[in-house]
Design a protein around this motif. Structure first.
Motif, mmCIF file in Angstrom:
data_model
loop_
_atom_site.group_PDB
_atom_site.id
_atom_site.type_symbol
_atom_site.label_atom_id
_atom_site.label_comp_id
_atom_site.label_asym_id
_atom_site.label_seq_id
_atom_site.Cartn_x
_atom_site.Cartn_y
_atom_site.Cartn_z
ATOM 1 N N GLY A 1 83.712 -5.222 24.796
ATOM 2 C CA GLY A 1 84.828 -4.490 24.221
ATOM 3 C C GLY A 1 86.004 -4.209 25.115
ATOM 4 O O GLY A 1 86.762 -3.284 24.854
ATOM 5 N N HIS B 1 84.122 0.390 21.401
ATOM 6 C CA HIS B 1 84.767 -0.545 22.322
ATOM 7 C C HIS B 1 85.166 0.163 23.604
ATOM 8 O O HIS B 1 85.042 1.384 23.739
ATOM 9 C CB HIS B 1 85.983 -1.193 21.660
ATOM 10 N N LEU C 1 86.431 -5.786 16.972
ATOM 11 C CA LEU C 1 85.960 -6.638 18.056
ATOM 12 C C LEU C 1 84.534 -7.049 17.725
ATOM 13 O O LEU C 1 83.645 -6.200 17.620
ATOM 14 C CB LEU C 1 86.016 -5.899 19.399
ATOM 15 N N CYS D 1 81.271 -5.866 19.826
ATOM 16 C CA CYS D 1 80.757 -4.491 19.871
ATOM 17 C C CYS D 1 80.813 -3.821 18.504
ATOM 18 O O CYS D 1 80.892 -2.594 18.413
ATOM 19 C CB CYS D 1 81.526 -3.667 20.909
ATOM 20 N N MET E 1 81.818 0.438 15.524
ATOM 21 C CA MET E 1 82.411 -0.224 16.681
ATOM 22 C C MET E 1 82.619 0.772 17.803
ATOM 23 O O MET E 1 83.289 1.786 17.636
ATOM 24 C CB MET E 1 83.745 -0.887 16.303
#
Length: 357
Positions: A310, A328, A343, A346, A326
Protein backbone atom coordinates in the motif's frame (compact mmCIF):
# COMPACT_ATOMS: atom_id res chain seq x y z
CA UNK A 1 -0.84 31.98 49.47
CA UNK A 2 -1.83 28.34 49.06
CA UNK A 3 0.03 26.13 51.59
CA UNK A 4 2.22 23.26 50.41
CA UNK A 5 1.15 19.72 51.33
CA UNK A 6 2.36 18.40 54.67
CA UNK A 7 2.35 15.10 56.53
CA UNK A 8 -1.28 15.41 57.58
CA UNK A 9 -2.60 17.13 54.45
CA UNK A 10 -6.09 15.89 53.47
CA UNK A 11 -6.99 14.51 50.05
CA UNK A 12 -8.87 16.89 47.76
CA UNK A 13 -12.52 16.22 47.06
CA UNK A 14 -14.77 18.06 44.64
CA UNK A 15 -16.49 19.77 47.57
CA UNK A 16 -13.57 22.24 47.50
CA UNK A 17 -13.10 24.82 44.77
CA UNK A 18 -9.84 24.91 42.76
CA UNK A 19 -7.68 27.96 42.13
CA UNK A 20 -5.76 28.50 38.91
CA UNK A 21 -2.13 29.18 39.90
CA UNK A 22 -0.40 29.25 36.49
CA UNK A 23 -1.06 29.34 32.75
CA UNK A 24 1.52 28.03 30.26
CA UNK A 25 1.28 28.39 26.46
CA UNK A 26 1.99 25.04 24.78
CA UNK A 27 1.18 25.48 21.06
CA UNK A 28 -1.04 27.69 18.89
CA UNK A 29 -4.40 28.04 20.73
CA UNK A 30 -3.24 25.54 23.39
CA UNK A 31 -2.54 26.30 27.05
CA UNK A 32 -1.85 24.28 30.19
CA UNK A 33 -3.69 25.40 33.33
CA UNK A 34 -2.42 24.42 36.78
CA UNK A 35 -4.93 24.15 39.64
CA UNK A 36 -4.45 23.79 43.40
CA UNK A 37 -7.03 23.82 46.20
CA UNK A 38 -6.81 26.76 48.66
CA UNK A 39 -6.50 24.29 51.56
CA UNK A 40 -3.34 22.75 50.07
CA UNK A 41 -5.04 19.33 49.85
CA UNK A 42 -3.41 16.70 47.65
CA UNK A 43 -4.86 14.88 44.64
CA UNK A 44 -5.39 11.14 44.23
CA UNK A 45 -6.12 9.86 40.72
CA UNK A 46 -4.76 7.55 38.03
CA UNK A 47 -2.77 8.65 35.01
CA UNK A 48 -5.24 9.11 32.15
CA UNK A 49 -8.28 10.15 34.19
CA UNK A 50 -10.19 13.42 33.75
CA UNK A 51 -11.87 16.15 35.77
CA UNK A 52 -14.95 18.18 34.92
CA UNK A 53 -14.72 21.98 35.22
CA UNK A 54 -17.69 24.27 35.80
CA UNK A 55 -16.83 27.25 33.60
CA UNK A 56 -18.46 30.69 34.06
CA UNK A 57 -18.86 31.55 30.39
CA UNK A 58 -21.07 34.46 29.23
CA UNK A 59 -24.69 33.37 29.17
CA UNK A 60 -24.36 30.85 31.99
CA UNK A 61 -22.04 28.19 33.36
CA UNK A 62 -21.13 25.16 31.25
CA UNK A 63 -19.48 21.92 32.35
CA UNK A 64 -16.58 20.60 30.29
CA UNK A 65 -14.47 17.49 30.78
CA UNK A 66 -10.67 17.64 30.42
CA UNK A 67 -8.05 14.94 30.81
CA UNK A 68 -5.52 15.63 33.56
CA UNK A 69 -2.17 16.11 31.83
CA UNK A 70 -0.01 16.06 34.97
CA UNK A 71 1.24 13.01 36.85
CA UNK A 72 -0.39 11.70 40.05
CA UNK A 73 3.12 11.09 41.38
CA UNK A 74 3.32 14.87 41.87
CA UNK A 75 0.09 15.23 43.82
CA UNK A 76 0.24 18.86 44.99
CA UNK A 77 -1.55 20.09 41.86
CA UNK A 78 -3.32 19.01 38.68
CA UNK A 79 -2.98 20.43 35.20
CA UNK A 80 -5.31 20.34 32.23
CA UNK A 81 -4.12 21.16 28.74
CA UNK A 82 -6.79 22.79 26.60
CA UNK A 83 -7.04 23.54 22.90
CA UNK A 84 -9.48 26.23 21.80
CA UNK A 85 -11.24 24.36 19.00
CA UNK A 86 -13.18 26.29 16.38
CA UNK A 87 -16.71 26.78 17.61
CA UNK A 88 -15.92 25.70 21.18
CA UNK A 89 -17.40 27.61 24.11
CA UNK A 90 -15.73 26.35 27.29
CA UNK A 91 -12.27 25.71 25.86
CA UNK A 92 -12.19 29.06 24.05
CA UNK A 93 -13.19 30.86 27.25
CA UNK A 94 -10.40 29.14 29.18
CA UNK A 95 -7.71 29.93 26.63
CA UNK A 96 -8.80 33.54 26.25
CA UNK A 97 -9.93 34.50 29.79
CA UNK A 98 -8.80 32.11 32.53
CA UNK A 99 -5.84 33.59 34.45
CA UNK A 100 -4.03 32.82 37.72
CA UNK A 101 -6.05 33.71 40.79
CA UNK A 102 -9.42 32.74 39.33
CA UNK A 103 -11.32 29.97 41.12
CA UNK A 104 -13.23 27.19 39.37
CA UNK A 105 -15.59 24.53 40.65
CA UNK A 106 -14.44 21.05 39.63
CA UNK A 107 -15.78 17.48 39.84
CA UNK A 108 -13.90 14.19 39.83
CA UNK A 109 -11.37 12.83 39.10
CA UNK A 110 -12.99 10.02 37.12
CA UNK A 111 -12.58 7.86 34.04
CA UNK A 112 -11.67 4.28 33.12
CA UNK A 113 -8.95 5.10 30.58
CA UNK A 114 -5.81 4.94 32.71
CA UNK A 115 -2.70 2.95 33.51
CA UNK A 116 -3.11 -0.20 35.61
CA UNK A 117 -2.35 -0.02 39.35
CA UNK A 118 1.06 -1.64 38.76
CA UNK A 119 2.21 -0.25 35.38
CA UNK A 120 5.23 -2.46 34.80
CA UNK A 121 4.54 -3.52 31.21
CA UNK A 122 5.61 -2.46 27.75
CA UNK A 123 3.52 0.38 26.35
CA UNK A 124 2.75 1.91 22.98
CA UNK A 125 1.09 5.34 23.21
CA UNK A 126 -0.45 6.67 19.99
CA UNK A 127 -2.11 10.09 19.90
CA UNK A 128 -3.19 12.89 17.61
CA UNK A 129 -3.81 16.55 18.42
CA UNK A 130 -4.91 17.26 21.98
CA UNK A 131 -5.44 13.52 22.43
CA UNK A 132 -1.84 13.56 23.64
CA UNK A 133 -2.93 14.81 27.10
CA UNK A 134 -3.65 11.42 28.75
CA UNK A 135 -0.50 10.00 27.13
CA UNK A 136 1.52 12.81 28.70
CA UNK A 137 0.11 11.99 32.12
CA UNK A 138 0.90 8.30 31.64
CA UNK A 139 4.42 8.87 30.29
CA UNK A 140 5.24 11.38 33.04
CA UNK A 141 3.97 8.96 35.69
CA UNK A 142 6.20 6.16 34.40
CA UNK A 143 9.13 8.60 34.17
CA UNK A 144 8.67 10.01 37.67
CA UNK A 145 8.57 6.58 39.31
CA UNK A 146 12.37 6.62 39.06
CA UNK A 147 12.54 3.40 37.06
CA UNK A 148 13.47 3.07 33.40
CA UNK A 149 10.14 2.72 31.55
CA UNK A 150 9.50 0.83 28.31
CA UNK A 151 7.44 3.24 26.19
CA UNK A 152 7.13 3.83 22.48
CA UNK A 153 5.44 7.23 22.21
CA UNK A 154 3.96 8.23 18.84
CA UNK A 155 2.44 11.69 18.49
CA UNK A 156 0.73 12.97 15.34
CA UNK A 157 -0.10 16.57 14.52
CA UNK A 158 -0.90 18.83 11.60
CA UNK A 159 2.52 20.54 11.68
CA UNK A 160 5.56 20.66 14.02
CA UNK A 161 4.32 23.77 15.85
CA UNK A 162 1.19 21.81 16.84
CA UNK A 163 3.15 19.08 18.67
CA UNK A 164 1.99 19.66 22.24
CA UNK A 165 4.54 18.85 25.01
CA UNK A 166 7.30 18.24 22.47
CA UNK A 167 10.07 19.88 24.54
CA UNK A 168 9.02 18.20 27.78
CA UNK A 169 8.84 14.82 26.11
CA UNK A 170 12.28 15.32 24.58
CA UNK A 171 13.65 16.26 27.99
CA UNK A 172 12.26 13.10 29.59
CA UNK A 173 13.54 10.96 26.71
CA UNK A 174 17.03 12.44 27.21
CA UNK A 175 17.08 11.24 30.84
CA UNK A 176 15.99 7.60 30.40
CA UNK A 177 16.71 4.88 27.86
CA UNK A 178 13.21 3.45 27.71
CA UNK A 179 11.20 6.35 26.26
CA UNK A 180 11.36 6.29 22.47
CA UNK A 181 9.73 9.30 20.79
CA UNK A 182 8.34 9.49 17.26
CA UNK A 183 6.57 12.51 15.79
CA UNK A 184 4.44 12.50 12.63
CA UNK A 185 3.22 15.70 10.93
CA UNK A 186 1.05 16.28 7.89
CA UNK A 187 3.01 19.29 6.63
CA UNK A 188 6.00 21.46 7.44
CA UNK A 189 6.07 24.82 9.18
CA UNK A 190 7.14 27.63 6.80
CA UNK A 191 10.89 28.25 6.80
CA UNK A 192 11.51 25.48 9.33
CA UNK A 193 13.40 22.24 8.71
CA UNK A 194 11.55 19.05 9.60
CA UNK A 195 13.46 15.75 9.41
CA UNK A 196 10.89 13.48 11.07
CA UNK A 197 8.01 11.49 9.64
CA UNK A 198 5.64 13.31 7.30
CA UNK A 199 2.23 12.24 6.02
CA UNK A 200 -0.58 10.11 7.37
CA UNK A 201 0.28 7.64 10.13
CA UNK A 202 0.24 4.15 8.61
CA UNK A 203 1.28 0.56 9.21
CA UNK A 204 4.65 1.03 7.50
CA UNK A 205 5.49 3.86 9.91
CA UNK A 206 4.37 1.73 12.85
CA UNK A 207 6.72 -1.08 11.86
CA UNK A 208 9.64 1.33 11.55
CA UNK A 209 8.92 3.11 14.82
CA UNK A 210 8.03 0.15 17.02
CA UNK A 211 8.93 -3.24 15.60
CA UNK A 212 7.80 -5.06 18.76
CA UNK A 213 4.30 -3.54 18.79
CA UNK A 214 2.76 -7.01 19.07
CA UNK A 215 4.28 -7.33 22.55
CA UNK A 216 2.91 -4.04 23.91
CA UNK A 217 -0.21 -2.65 25.53
CA UNK A 218 -1.58 0.02 23.18
CA UNK A 219 -3.24 3.21 24.42
CA UNK A 220 -4.73 5.52 21.80
CA UNK A 221 -6.44 8.90 21.99
CA UNK A 222 -7.45 11.47 19.38
CA UNK A 223 -10.24 12.31 16.94
CA UNK A 224 -12.61 9.45 16.16
CA UNK A 225 -11.40 9.08 12.57
CA UNK A 226 -7.78 8.85 13.71
CA UNK A 227 -8.53 6.17 16.30
CA UNK A 228 -10.52 4.20 13.73
CA UNK A 229 -7.54 4.24 11.35
CA UNK A 230 -5.22 3.06 14.16
CA UNK A 231 -7.57 0.15 14.89
CA UNK A 232 -7.64 -0.75 11.19
CA UNK A 233 -3.84 -0.80 11.11
CA UNK A 234 -3.57 -2.99 14.19
CA UNK A 235 -6.31 -5.38 13.00
CA UNK A 236 -4.59 -5.73 9.63
CA UNK A 237 -1.31 -6.56 11.37
CA UNK A 238 -2.86 -9.23 13.57
CA UNK A 239 -2.63 -7.35 16.87
CA UNK A 240 -4.52 -8.78 19.86
CA UNK A 241 -7.18 -6.07 20.25
CA UNK A 242 -7.89 -7.12 23.83
CA UNK A 243 -4.68 -5.24 24.60
CA UNK A 244 -5.86 -2.05 22.87
CA UNK A 245 -7.49 0.78 24.83
CA UNK A 246 -8.79 4.06 23.51
CA UNK A 247 -10.34 7.27 24.79
CA UNK A 248 -11.80 10.09 22.75
CA UNK A 249 -10.89 13.45 24.27
CA UNK A 250 -14.39 14.52 23.24
CA UNK A 251 -16.25 11.63 24.88
CA UNK A 252 -14.53 9.85 27.80
CA UNK A 253 -15.40 6.18 28.19
CA UNK A 254 -18.07 5.45 30.78
CA UNK A 255 -17.84 1.66 30.70
CA UNK A 256 -14.90 -0.72 30.38
CA UNK A 257 -16.38 -2.13 27.18
CA UNK A 258 -15.99 1.24 25.46
CA UNK A 259 -12.22 0.97 25.91
CA UNK A 260 -11.82 -2.40 24.20
CA UNK A 261 -14.91 -3.30 22.15
CA UNK A 262 -15.56 -1.77 18.71
CA UNK A 263 -17.81 -2.37 15.73
CA UNK A 264 -14.93 -2.49 13.27
CA UNK A 265 -15.05 -4.44 10.02
CA UNK A 266 -12.34 -7.09 10.29
CA UNK A 267 -11.93 -9.57 7.38
CA UNK A 268 -12.48 -13.16 8.51
CA UNK A 269 -10.68 -16.16 7.05
CA UNK A 270 -13.74 -18.41 7.39
CA UNK A 271 -16.11 -16.00 5.61
CA UNK A 272 -16.53 -16.42 1.85
CA UNK A 273 -16.39 -13.54 -0.61
CA UNK A 274 -16.46 -13.16 -4.38
CA UNK A 275 -14.52 -10.94 -6.76
CA UNK A 276 -15.84 -10.23 -10.24
CA UNK A 277 -13.18 -9.05 -12.68
CA UNK A 278 -15.51 -7.26 -15.07
CA UNK A 279 -13.04 -6.48 -17.85
CA UNK A 280 -11.84 -10.07 -18.06
CA UNK A 281 -15.26 -11.69 -17.47
CA UNK A 282 -13.78 -13.79 -14.67
CA UNK A 283 -15.35 -14.45 -11.28
CA UNK A 284 -13.49 -15.99 -8.33
CA UNK A 285 -14.59 -17.17 -4.91
CA UNK A 286 -12.20 -16.46 -2.06
CA UNK A 287 -11.92 -15.66 1.64
CA UNK A 288 -12.37 -12.17 3.11
CA UNK A 289 -8.71 -12.31 4.17
CA UNK A 290 -7.52 -12.69 0.56
CA UNK A 291 -6.49 -9.52 -1.25
CA UNK A 292 -7.83 -8.49 -4.63
CA UNK A 293 -4.28 -8.71 -6.00
CA UNK A 294 -3.71 -12.28 -4.75
CA UNK A 295 -7.05 -13.48 -6.12
CA UNK A 296 -6.32 -11.87 -9.50
CA UNK A 297 -2.97 -13.63 -9.72
CA UNK A 298 -4.52 -16.97 -8.79
CA UNK A 299 -7.04 -16.42 -11.60
CA UNK A 300 -4.21 -15.80 -14.11
CA UNK A 301 -4.90 -12.06 -14.36
CA UNK A 302 -2.22 -9.41 -14.33
CA UNK A 303 -2.57 -6.36 -12.10
CA UNK A 304 0.70 -4.38 -12.14
CA UNK A 305 2.11 -4.15 -8.60
CA UNK A 306 5.20 -3.05 -6.76
CA UNK A 307 5.56 -2.85 -2.98
CA UNK A 308 2.51 -5.04 -2.13
CA UNK A 309 1.76 -3.16 1.11
CA UNK A 310 0.00 0.00 0.00
CA UNK A 311 2.85 2.47 -0.50
CA UNK A 312 3.70 2.75 -4.20
CA UNK A 313 0.17 2.88 -5.64
CA UNK A 314 1.08 0.76 -8.68
CA UNK A 315 -1.84 -1.65 -8.20
CA UNK A 316 -4.58 1.02 -8.20
CA UNK A 317 -7.75 -0.25 -9.88
CA UNK A 318 -11.33 1.00 -10.17
CA UNK A 319 -13.94 -0.65 -7.95
CA UNK A 320 -17.24 -0.78 -9.80
CA UNK A 321 -19.44 -2.11 -6.98
CA UNK A 322 -19.33 -3.73 -3.57
CA UNK A 323 -17.24 -3.09 -0.48
CA UNK A 324 -13.62 -3.72 0.37
CA UNK A 325 -11.62 -3.32 3.56
CA UNK A 326 -8.51 -1.34 2.57
CA UNK A 327 -5.65 -0.48 4.92
CA UNK A 328 -3.01 1.32 2.89
CA UNK A 329 0.23 3.12 3.75
CA UNK A 330 -0.28 6.32 1.81
CA UNK A 331 -0.24 4.97 -1.73
CA UNK A 332 -3.64 6.37 -2.70
CA UNK A 333 -5.21 9.80 -2.26
CA UNK A 334 -8.51 10.54 -0.57
CA UNK A 335 -9.74 11.92 -3.88
CA UNK A 336 -9.05 8.60 -5.61
CA UNK A 337 -10.78 6.68 -2.82
CA UNK A 338 -13.84 8.90 -3.14
CA UNK A 339 -13.78 8.31 -6.90
CA UNK A 340 -13.99 4.54 -6.30
CA UNK A 341 -10.36 3.47 -6.70
CA UNK A 342 -8.66 0.91 -4.47
CA UNK A 343 -5.20 -0.56 -4.06
CA UNK A 344 -5.49 -4.23 -4.99
CA UNK A 345 -2.58 -5.30 -2.79
CA UNK A 346 -4.20 -4.20 0.49
CA UNK A 347 -7.92 -4.48 -0.25
CA UNK A 348 -9.94 -7.38 1.12
CA UNK A 349 -13.35 -8.15 -0.42
CA UNK A 350 -16.42 -7.97 1.80
CA UNK A 351 -19.23 -9.89 0.13
CA UNK A 352 -19.28 -9.55 -3.68
CA UNK A 353 -16.95 -6.97 -5.23
CA UNK A 354 -16.67 -5.99 -8.88
CA UNK A 355 -13.48 -4.39 -10.19
CA UNK A 356 -12.49 -3.05 -13.59
CA UNK A 357 -9.77 -5.60 -14.44
Amino acid sequence: MIPMPGRDTPIWSDAEILECVSVLPEAPHVKTFTFRPPSGATFVYRAGQFITLDLPVPGGNVQRTYTISSSPVTNAYVTVTVKAQEGSVGSRWMVEHLVPGMQIKAYGPAGLFHLPPSPDGKYLFISAGSGVTPMMSMATTLFERGEDPDICFIQCANRPADLIFRKRLEYMASRVNGLQLHFVVSRNDPYEVWTGYRGRFNQLMLGLMCNDYLDREVYCCGPEGFMESVREILNALGFDMERYYQESFQAPAETKAELTEFDDVVPQENVQAQIVFAGSKVSSWCSETDTVLAVAKDAGLNIPSGCTFGVCGTCKVKKLSGDVHMVHSGGISEEDVEAGYILACCSNPIGTVEVDV
